[in-house]
Enzyme design. Sequence first.
Site, PDB file in Angstrom:
ATOM      1  N   ASN A 184      -2.052  13.135  -3.817  1.00  0.00           N
ATOM      2  CA  ASN A 184      -3.087  13.707  -4.684  1.00  0.00           C
ATOM      3  C   ASN A 184      -3.379  15.157  -4.321  1.00  0.00           C
ATOM      4  OD1 ASN A 184      -3.596  11.562  -6.420  1.00  0.00           O
ATOM      5  ND2 ASN A 184      -5.083  10.613  -5.061  1.00  0.00           N
TER       6      ASN A 184
ATOM      7  N   ASP B  49       0.853  -1.189   0.000  1.00  0.00           N
ATOM      8  CA  ASP B  49       0.000   0.000   0.000  1.00  0.00           C
ATOM      9  C   ASP B  49       0.891   1.243   0.000  1.00  0.00           C
ATOM     10  OD1 ASP B  49      -3.054   0.781   0.646  1.00  0.00           O
ATOM     11  OD2 ASP B  49      -1.697   2.201   1.624  1.00  0.00           O
TER      12      ASP B  49
ATOM     13  N   GLU C 173      -4.917   2.436  -4.035  1.00  0.00           N
ATOM     14  CA  GLU C 173      -3.460   2.441  -3.988  1.00  0.00           C
ATOM     15  C   GLU C 173      -2.910   1.173  -3.361  1.00  0.00           C
ATOM     16  OE1 GLU C 173      -4.963   4.671  -0.325  1.00  0.00           O
ATOM     17  OE2 GLU C 173      -5.447   4.613  -2.446  1.00  0.00           O
TER      18      GLU C 173
END
Length: 391
Positions: free
Chosen positions: A264, A256, A299
């Site tokens: 982002n 992860d 993710e």
Amino acid sequence: MSVAFVLAINMSVAGLIAAAFAVVAVTNRTARGAWWLAAGCGLGIVNVGLEFLLTRQVDPTPTGISIFLVFLLAQSFALIGVASHYRVAPPWIAIAAIWVLTILAVPVIFSLPYGSSPRLTLYQMPYFAMQSLFAIVIVRSGRRQALDLLLIALQIVAALIYLAKPLIAAVVGTASSPQGYMASTYAAISQSASVVALMAIALVLLLVMMRDTTAEIVARSETDPLSSVLNRRGFEQHAGIALLRYGETAVLIAADLDDFKTINDSFGHAAGDGVIAHFAAMLVDAAPADAIVGRIGGEEFAVLLPDAMLSDGRIYAEAVRTAFAAARLPVLGVDRGFTASFGVAQRGPGDSLFDLLRRADAALYRAKAAGRNQVRVALEEMPVSATVGVA
């Protein structure tokens, strides 16, 4: 059965097959080589039309040469189409050599007595050579499924038919002039053998294209377009099959990206997508050939290492973690490094894929709780505090 009737069948078959390949090309833009094959079959129609025209010629030589070269051009187009479909570079040098030798041989061939063995042999040699290249191209592709092997066998048979035609003519005889070709027994045998072989090749080629198109559709439905690895559905499908094959000798790594929301928010979603794609590429590059890599969440990734032990999984995870943390992605406008956390689990007795994922996730959460950018191994079940936040 008259030769005219056989030629009419040849023309109809060539037209139907040309239309079939054209439909494949129009309806499936990823069908490589379909237009070349359609063009080759279309030239087959022209070739048959010239055969009918030949009987009405006072001087048959120009039409005879046209028939000779048009069919060779049809073979050339079809060969390029087959090579394109099989993702093999067309054998341009061999094709060019055949054409050069053929053009040089035309004056010799058409100066020899019609129906003589030397003329028939020289006439058929370019066709034999070009047809042999079909089999060579498919062999070079490395494809060995049943339809591919059948197609190779049919190409060899078709090539041998061209070699056999001078022998057939020697046995049954041939016409005394080109205008009388359609009235000869040799023509009936030659045209019948050719149409059967070429029809079989075309049908198998269509089946090969349908098979490969179906496989590509399935692959696209199982592939994550952003990362180019398997999506969750594809991963579960392929990992489930691998677990059935390898039993308990399998390791699953859950990975992860750390603080992905911050990526982002700080750099934009395009940069976040680039980080995901880069991380997926590193997972694939570091994995053994039989590994199954998937993006199973936004993710979050999973990697199944079949026929591997826990230590193999940890070594793999550490290698990816170290390389990813050291990487910089200035091309995305993000001149900084990123990290990821990993959890590794060995399949235990009776573990399903769900059980294995759950235990790898538990180890991953412990890596997150310990400060991220770490690898943790699922040696035993350990409860995760509900207060631990996971990025």
